[in-house]
Design a protein around this motif. Sequence first.
Motif, PDB file in Angstrom:
ATOM      1  N   LEU A   1     -27.183  72.813 -24.893  1.00  0.00           N
ATOM      2  CA  LEU A   1     -26.862  73.279 -26.240  1.00  0.00           C
ATOM      3  C   LEU A   1     -26.047  74.562 -26.221  1.00  0.00           C
ATOM      4  CD1 LEU A   1     -30.226  72.368 -27.979  1.00  0.00           C
ATOM      5  CD2 LEU A   1     -28.047  71.141 -28.094  1.00  0.00           C
ATOM      6  N   ARG A   2     -26.252  75.411 -25.226  1.00  0.00           N
ATOM      7  CA  ARG A   2     -25.389  76.585 -25.098  1.00  0.00           C
ATOM      8  C   ARG A   2     -23.945  76.172 -24.825  1.00  0.00           C
ATOM      9  NH1 ARG A   2     -29.487  79.950 -21.188  1.00  0.00           N
ATOM     10  NH2 ARG A   2     -30.651  81.066 -22.804  1.00  0.00           N
ATOM     11  N   ARG A   3     -23.776  75.209 -23.936  1.00  0.00           N
ATOM     12  CA  ARG A   3     -22.424  74.798 -23.575  1.00  0.00           C
ATOM     13  C   ARG A   3     -21.728  74.070 -24.731  1.00  0.00           C
ATOM     14  NH1 ARG A   3     -23.094  71.739 -18.002  1.00  0.00           N
ATOM     15  NH2 ARG A   3     -20.818  71.459 -18.282  1.00  0.00           N
ATOM     16  N   ILE A   4     -22.462  73.240 -25.444  1.00  0.00           N
ATOM     17  CA  ILE A   4     -21.865  72.589 -26.613  1.00  0.00           C
ATOM     18  C   ILE A   4     -21.488  73.636 -27.652  1.00  0.00           C
ATOM     19  CG2 ILE A   4     -22.308  71.035 -28.553  1.00  0.00           C
ATOM     20  CD1 ILE A   4     -24.071  69.388 -26.639  1.00  0.00           C
ATOM     21  N   GLY A   5     -22.393  74.592 -27.867  1.00  0.00           N
ATOM     22  CA  GLY A   5     -22.098  75.655 -28.818  1.00  0.00           C
ATOM     23  C   GLY A   5     -20.901  76.488 -28.419  1.00  0.00           C
ATOM     24  N   ALA A   6     -20.633  76.570 -27.107  1.00  0.00           N
ATOM     25  CA  ALA A   6     -19.479  77.334 -26.617  1.00  0.00           C
ATOM     26  C   ALA A   6     -18.187  76.533 -26.683  1.00  0.00           C
ATOM     27  CB  ALA A   6     -19.728  77.791 -25.180  1.00  0.00           C
ATOM     28  N   GLY A   7     -18.260  75.276 -27.127  1.00  0.00           N
ATOM     29  CA  GLY A   7     -17.055  74.489 -27.327  1.00  0.00           C
ATOM     30  C   GLY A   7     -16.797  73.402 -26.308  1.00  0.00           C
ATOM     31  N   GLU A   8     -17.685  73.224 -25.325  1.00  0.00           N
ATOM     32  CA  GLU A   8     -17.465  72.151 -24.349  1.00  0.00           C
ATOM     33  C   GLU A   8     -17.753  70.790 -24.994  1.00  0.00           C
ATOM     34  OE1 GLU A   8     -18.917  72.595 -20.314  1.00  0.00           O
ATOM     35  OE2 GLU A   8     -19.413  74.700 -20.716  1.00  0.00           O
ATOM     36  N   PRO A   9     -17.023  69.747 -24.623  1.00  0.00           N
ATOM     37  CA  PRO A   9     -17.260  68.419 -25.198  1.00  0.00           C
ATOM     38  C   PRO A   9     -18.664  67.920 -24.860  1.00  0.00           C
ATOM     39  CG  PRO A   9     -15.147  68.492 -24.059  1.00  0.00           C
ATOM     40  CD  PRO A   9     -15.874  69.748 -23.691  1.00  0.00           C
ATOM     41  N   TRP A  10     -19.409  67.494 -25.868  1.00  0.00           N
ATOM     42  CA  TRP A  10     -20.808  67.143 -25.642  1.00  0.00           C
ATOM     43  C   TRP A  10     -20.954  65.965 -24.691  1.00  0.00           C
ATOM     44  CZ3 TRP A  10     -22.598  62.312 -26.799  1.00  0.00           C
ATOM     45  CH2 TRP A  10     -21.892  61.541 -27.734  1.00  0.00           C
ATOM     46  N   ARG A  11     -20.036  65.005 -24.724  1.00  0.00           N
ATOM     47  CA  ARG A  11     -20.154  63.837 -23.834  1.00  0.00           C
ATOM     48  C   ARG A  11     -20.090  64.255 -22.368  1.00  0.00           C
ATOM     49  NH1 ARG A  11     -17.551  61.998 -28.337  1.00  0.00           N
ATOM     50  NH2 ARG A  11     -18.298  60.027 -29.239  1.00  0.00           N
ATOM     51  N   GLU A  12     -19.192  65.166 -22.054  1.00  0.00           N
ATOM     52  CA  GLU A  12     -19.077  65.636 -20.677  1.00  0.00           C
ATOM     53  C   GLU A  12     -20.295  66.466 -20.269  1.00  0.00           C
ATOM     54  OE1 GLU A  12     -15.404  67.709 -20.154  1.00  0.00           O
ATOM     55  OE2 GLU A  12     -14.188  66.070 -20.999  1.00  0.00           O
ATOM     56  N   VAL A  13     -20.794  67.268 -21.189  1.00  0.00           N
ATOM     57  CA  VAL A  13     -21.942  68.117 -20.874  1.00  0.00           C
ATOM     58  C   VAL A  13     -23.170  67.277 -20.571  1.00  0.00           C
ATOM     59  CG1 VAL A  13     -23.538  69.847 -21.793  1.00  0.00           C
ATOM     60  CG2 VAL A  13     -21.082  70.078 -22.218  1.00  0.00           C
ATOM     61  N   VAL A  14     -23.494  66.328 -21.461  1.00  0.00           N
ATOM     62  CA  VAL A  14     -24.744  65.570 -21.264  1.00  0.00           C
ATOM     63  C   VAL A  14     -24.621  64.592 -20.098  1.00  0.00           C
ATOM     64  CG1 VAL A  14     -25.414  65.850 -23.675  1.00  0.00           C
ATOM     65  CG2 VAL A  14     -24.176  63.785 -22.991  1.00  0.00           C
ATOM     66  N   ALA A  15     -23.423  64.051 -19.872  1.00  0.00           N
ATOM     67  CA  ALA A  15     -23.238  63.115 -18.760  1.00  0.00           C
ATOM     68  C   ALA A  15     -23.311  63.813 -17.413  1.00  0.00           C
ATOM     69  CB  ALA A  15     -21.908  62.384 -18.895  1.00  0.00           C
ATOM     70  N   GLY A  16     -23.036  65.094 -17.381  1.00  0.00           N
ATOM     71  CA  GLY A  16     -23.049  65.814 -16.126  1.00  0.00           C
ATOM     72  C   GLY A  16     -24.407  66.332 -15.707  1.00  0.00           C
ATOM     73  N   GLN A  17     -25.415  66.200 -16.570  1.00  0.00           N
ATOM     74  CA  GLN A  17     -26.742  66.696 -16.233  1.00  0.00           C
ATOM     75  C   GLN A  17     -27.368  65.897 -15.090  1.00  0.00           C
ATOM     76  OE1 GLN A  17     -28.655  69.417 -17.984  1.00  0.00           O
ATOM     77  NE2 GLN A  17     -26.467  69.823 -18.271  1.00  0.00           N
ATOM     78  N   PHE A  18     -28.120  66.579 -14.251  1.00  0.00           N
ATOM     79  CA  PHE A  18     -28.886  65.952 -13.169  1.00  0.00           C
ATOM     80  C   PHE A  18     -28.004  65.072 -12.273  1.00  0.00           C
ATOM     81  CE2 PHE A  18     -31.832  66.919 -16.590  1.00  0.00           C
ATOM     82  CZ  PHE A  18     -32.802  67.648 -15.916  1.00  0.00           C
TER      83      PHE A  18
END
Length: 303
Positions: free
Chosen positions: A100-117
């Motif tokens: 949520l910090r990264r999405i709030g900072a403007g990163e595309p949510w699809r890339e952020v959540v897909a990159g987890q773990f």
Amino acid sequence: MTNLPAAVLDSLHGLAFGDAFGDRWFGILRREGPAALEARTLPREEVWRWSDDTAQALVLVRELAEGGGAVDQDRLALRLAAAYADDMHRGYGASMHDVLRRIGAGEPWREVVAGQFGGLGSWGNGAAMRAAPLGAWHAADLDAAAGQAARQGAVSHHHPEAVAGAVAVALAAALATRSRGGPAPARPDFLSAVAERLPDGDVRSGVRIAARMPERTSVRHAAEVLGSGYRMSGPDTVPYALWCAAGHLDDLHEGLWFTVAGRGDIDTTCAMAGGVIAARTGVATLPSAWHAAREPLPPLVPE
């Protein structure tokens, strides 16, 4: 909040009661041990604050209200990030702090959540814990309930088991809403109806196991077999919470006491069970002390 369907509001309030009630027990169990739980000692805190479970459910209901029941994933991602930024001390999980910090900072949510773990995505229970009011909203159309639950889940949790958990909770809430005013479905039938609409996987297997458990199964045994959220994953949380809810579709108060007895991720199991049960019963029958203690919900209007 009066413009929202009654079952949606009931489910949201039931979720918040379960969340706030369950969250108190982490401290009680540390201080007093399981004897307090066995004695059903009420939490002593003056205010029962709710956690990120309710905070995210509020965001989701606002999204449904603005979208007429449809989830705009881009908008929901920004809403979740904004709610986190406004009040990040609600017990968010470690991975959600990052997401949520990264999405709030403007990163595309699809890339952020897909990159987890390592690219697998989170299979946590966060997508499921907020999903019950969505199921109540789409009670007339189970396909829509499943589809919109999956859409909202994918915004924060990429792993298919996390999404399946969200679908399972939404379907359970939809079925509970459908039964309002009539007899409660039997636990095996209710859980089987949820499982048959889930994709193959661990969540579906867990719900099917829950459906086959004998009526005399103890909450302790069910928690051991199904998992009560100690691993904080969808498969480890959703089947148990739905098993608890399905056995108490006419009694929210007893259902929450029953759910909390399984320990584990208590605020989240109780939030799920509370959201499902209250979609059928509402929350009016909860003790007045509970209504006085639970932190109020903010005005629920589209942002």
